[in-house]
Design a protein around this motif. Structure first.
Motif, PDB file in Angstrom:
ATOM      1  N   UNK A  64       0.790  -1.006   0.056  1.00  0.00           N
ATOM      2  CA  UNK A  64       0.072  -0.011   0.097  1.00  0.00           C
ATOM      3  C   UNK A  64       0.969   1.167   0.029  1.00  0.00           C
ATOM      4  N   UNK A  65       2.038   1.107  -0.010  1.00  0.00           N
ATOM      5  CA  UNK A  65       3.028   2.111  -0.068  1.00  0.00           C
ATOM      6  C   UNK A  65       3.940   2.183  -1.236  1.00  0.00           C
ATOM      7  N   UNK A  66       4.752   3.399  -1.641  1.00  0.00           N
ATOM      8  CA  UNK A  66       5.594   3.351  -2.457  1.00  0.00           C
ATOM      9  C   UNK A  66       6.739   2.345  -2.106  1.00  0.00           C
ATOM     10  N   UNK A  67       7.180   1.866  -3.324  1.00  0.00           N
ATOM     11  CA  UNK A  67       8.428   0.738  -2.937  1.00  0.00           C
ATOM     12  C   UNK A  67       9.444   1.409  -1.920  1.00  0.00           C
ATOM     13  N   UNK A  68       9.642   0.362  -0.914  1.00  0.00           N
ATOM     14  CA  UNK A  68      10.500   0.709   0.132  1.00  0.00           C
ATOM     15  C   UNK A  68      12.033   0.903  -0.383  1.00  0.00           C
ATOM     16  N   UNK A  69      12.229   0.262  -1.694  1.00  0.00           N
ATOM     17  CA  UNK A  69      13.447   0.076  -2.138  1.00  0.00           C
ATOM     18  C   UNK A  69      13.832   1.307  -2.836  1.00  0.00           C
ATOM     19  N   UNK A  70      12.873   2.349  -2.940  1.00  0.00           N
ATOM     20  CA  UNK A  70      13.204   3.583  -3.749  1.00  0.00           C
ATOM     21  C   UNK A  70      13.994   4.558  -2.677  1.00  0.00           C
ATOM     22  N   UNK A  71      15.093   4.713  -2.893  1.00  0.00           N
ATOM     23  CA  UNK A  71      16.230   5.556  -2.293  1.00  0.00           C
ATOM     24  C   UNK A  71      16.769   6.684  -3.071  1.00  0.00           C
ATOM     25  N   UNK A  72      15.671   7.672  -3.417  1.00  0.00           N
ATOM     26  CA  UNK A  72      16.277   8.667  -4.287  1.00  0.00           C
ATOM     27  C   UNK A  72      17.237   9.460  -3.481  1.00  0.00           C
ATOM     28  N   UNK A  73      18.010  10.266  -4.163  1.00  0.00           N
ATOM     29  CA  UNK A  73      18.985  11.182  -3.652  1.00  0.00           C
ATOM     30  C   UNK A  73      18.270  12.227  -2.688  1.00  0.00           C
ATOM     31  N   UNK A  74      18.567  12.231  -1.359  1.00  0.00           N
ATOM     32  CA  UNK A  74      17.918  13.382  -0.618  1.00  0.00           C
ATOM     33  C   UNK A  74      18.726  14.698  -0.877  1.00  0.00           C
ATOM     34  N   UNK A  75      18.049  15.339  -1.512  1.00  0.00           N
ATOM     35  CA  UNK A  75      18.752  16.965  -2.008  1.00  0.00           C
ATOM     36  C   UNK A  75      19.288  17.592  -0.819  1.00  0.00           C
ATOM     37  N   UNK A  76      20.276  18.325  -0.878  1.00  0.00           N
ATOM     38  CA  UNK A  76      20.769  19.240   0.042  1.00  0.00           C
ATOM     39  C   UNK A  76      20.056  20.379  -0.181  1.00  0.00           C
ATOM     40  N   UNK A  77      19.902  21.645   0.714  1.00  0.00           N
ATOM     41  CA  UNK A  77      19.141  22.770   0.322  1.00  0.00           C
ATOM     42  C   UNK A  77      19.930  23.234  -0.569  1.00  0.00           C
ATOM     43  N   UNK A  78      19.326  24.207  -1.272  1.00  0.00           N
ATOM     44  CA  UNK A  78      19.914  24.993  -2.481  1.00  0.00           C
ATOM     45  C   UNK A  78      21.159  25.755  -2.139  1.00  0.00           C
ATOM     46  N   UNK A  79      21.143  26.217  -0.993  1.00  0.00           N
ATOM     47  CA  UNK A  79      22.306  26.995  -0.536  1.00  0.00           C
ATOM     48  C   UNK A  79      23.485  26.206  -0.295  1.00  0.00           C
ATOM     49  N   UNK A  80      23.278  24.876   0.071  1.00  0.00           N
ATOM     50  CA  UNK A  80      24.514  24.167   0.209  1.00  0.00           C
ATOM     51  C   UNK A  80      25.151  23.791  -1.308  1.00  0.00           C
ATOM     52  N   UNK A  81      24.524  24.068  -2.328  1.00  0.00           N
ATOM     53  CA  UNK A  81      24.923  23.816  -3.738  1.00  0.00           C
ATOM     54  C   UNK A  81      25.383  24.975  -4.388  1.00  0.00           C
ATOM     55  N   UNK A  82      24.391  25.992  -4.435  1.00  0.00           N
ATOM     56  CA  UNK A  82      24.488  27.375  -4.916  1.00  0.00           C
ATOM     57  C   UNK A  82      24.899  28.498  -3.921  1.00  0.00           C
ATOM     58  N   UNK A  83      25.913  29.222  -4.507  1.00  0.00           N
ATOM     59  CA  UNK A  83      26.231  30.478  -3.616  1.00  0.00           C
ATOM     60  C   UNK A  83      25.004  31.396  -3.680  1.00  0.00           C
TER      61      UNK A  83
END
Length: 248
Positions: A64-83
Motif C-alpha cells: 500500500x506504499x511506495x516501493x521501500x526500495x526507492x532511495x532517491x537522492x536526498x537533496x541538500x538545501x539549495x544554498x549548500x549547492x549554489x552560493x
C-alpha cells in the motif's frame, strides 16, 4: 470494459526499429563544494490510491506504499549547492544559464522553469500522481513508470516495478527548488541519473521534458487524468500517438 492486463501488455514492449570563459569562471564561484549524496530515508510515505489496487492483481503494486526500495537522492538545501549571495542580484536568465552549465558533464541534469508553470505542475500532480511514458532505448523503446510527489518526480522501469515491487528502485529522480520562485519567477530543476546503466543523460533529459509536457499541456494532461481516474479505459496507444510513436 477493456482488460487491465491488456493495458500493461501494451505498455511494456520493446519494439525493434531501425559558454564563455568568464561565465564559466563566475559559475564555478557560485557553487559550493558540497555534493548531493544518497540518503536511505524513504522519500515516499503516502499510500497508493484505491483505484490502483486493481493493478496489484497482476503484480504491479505489491504493497500500500511506495516501493521501500526507492532511495532517491536526498537533496541538500539549495544554498549548500549554489552560493545564494553571489547570484541574488543576477537576472533569472543568468541564474538559469549558470545552473544549467554547472551540471553539464557532472552526471546530473540542470533545468529551470517559470514559477507559474511549476505551480500548475504542482497542482495537477497533487491530483494525478502516476503515469507511464515510453522512452527510446537503442532501436526500440521501453516504458517508464512515473511517480510524482512534489517537489520530486521519480522514474523507474515499469517492468522492474512489476517484477520487484517493494525492491524496485528509480532510474532517475527530479528535484525542484523554489527559492527563487517569488523573487525571480524561477524554479530550478536538478535531475539525478541513479543508474547510468539503465538510463543515459540524454534519455533522462528527454524524460524530464516529456513528463512535464504531459502535466502542463492541456491535451496531454487528459491522458494523465484518464490513467489516474479512469484506469480501465486508459489506452497506451494514445500516449504513443501523442509522442508521434504510434506508427511503431
Amino acid at each position: 470494459m477493456r482488460g487491465i492486463s491488456r493495458i500493461i501488455a501494451l505498455s511494456i514492449p520493446t519494439l525493434n526499429r531501425a559558454s564563455s570563459t568568464s561565465a564559466t569562471s563566475f559559475a564555478r564561484k557560485c557553487f559550493t563544494t558540497l555534493s548531493v549524496r544518497p540518503n536511505l530515508q524513504n522519500l515516499q510515505e503516502k499510500a497508493i490510491p484505491g483505484e490502483f489496487l486493481k493493478w496489484g492483481s497482476i503484480g504491479f503494486v505489491r504493497t500500500s506504499k511506495f516501493a521501500t526500495g526507492f532511495t532517491p537522492l536526498q537533496p541538500k538545501p539549495l544554498e549548500s549547492i549554489l552560493d545564494m549571495e553571489r547570484v541574488k542580484d543576477r537576472s533569472p536568465e543568468d541564474i538559469a544559464s549558470i545552473w544549467d552549465d554547472y551540471h553539464l558533464g557532472r552526471g546530473h541534469i540542470g533545468a529551470s522553469m517559470k514559477a507559474s508553470l511549476y505551480h500548475l505542475l504542482e497542482q495537477r500532480a497533487a491530483d494525478c500522481r502516476y503515469f507511464v511514458i515510453p522512452v527510446w532505448k537503442g532501436s526500440g523503446y521501453t516504458t517508464m513508470f512515473v511517480q510524482v510527489q512534489m517537489p520530486h518526480i521519480l522514474f523507474t522501469g515499469l517492468e522492474d516495478y512489476k517484477a520487484r515491487g517493494t525492491q524496485a528502485a528509480p532510474y532517475f529522480t527530479l528535484t525542484y527548488y523554489k527559492e527563487f520562485a517569488e523573487t525571480k519567477d524561477l524554479v530550478l530543476i536538478r535531475g539525478d541519473v541513479v543508474f547510468a546503466s539503465k538510463l543515459s543523460d540524454s534519455e533522462a533529459k528527454w524524460l524530464l521534458e516529456t513528463a512535464q509536457s504531459f502535466y502542463l499541456n492541456d491535451s496531454r494532461y487528459k491522458l494523465v487524468k484518464k490513467f489516474n481516474k479512469e484506469t480501465r479505459d486508459f489506452e497506451f496507444k494514445d500516449v504513443l500517438r501523442a509522442l508521434d510513436m504510434s506508427s511503431l
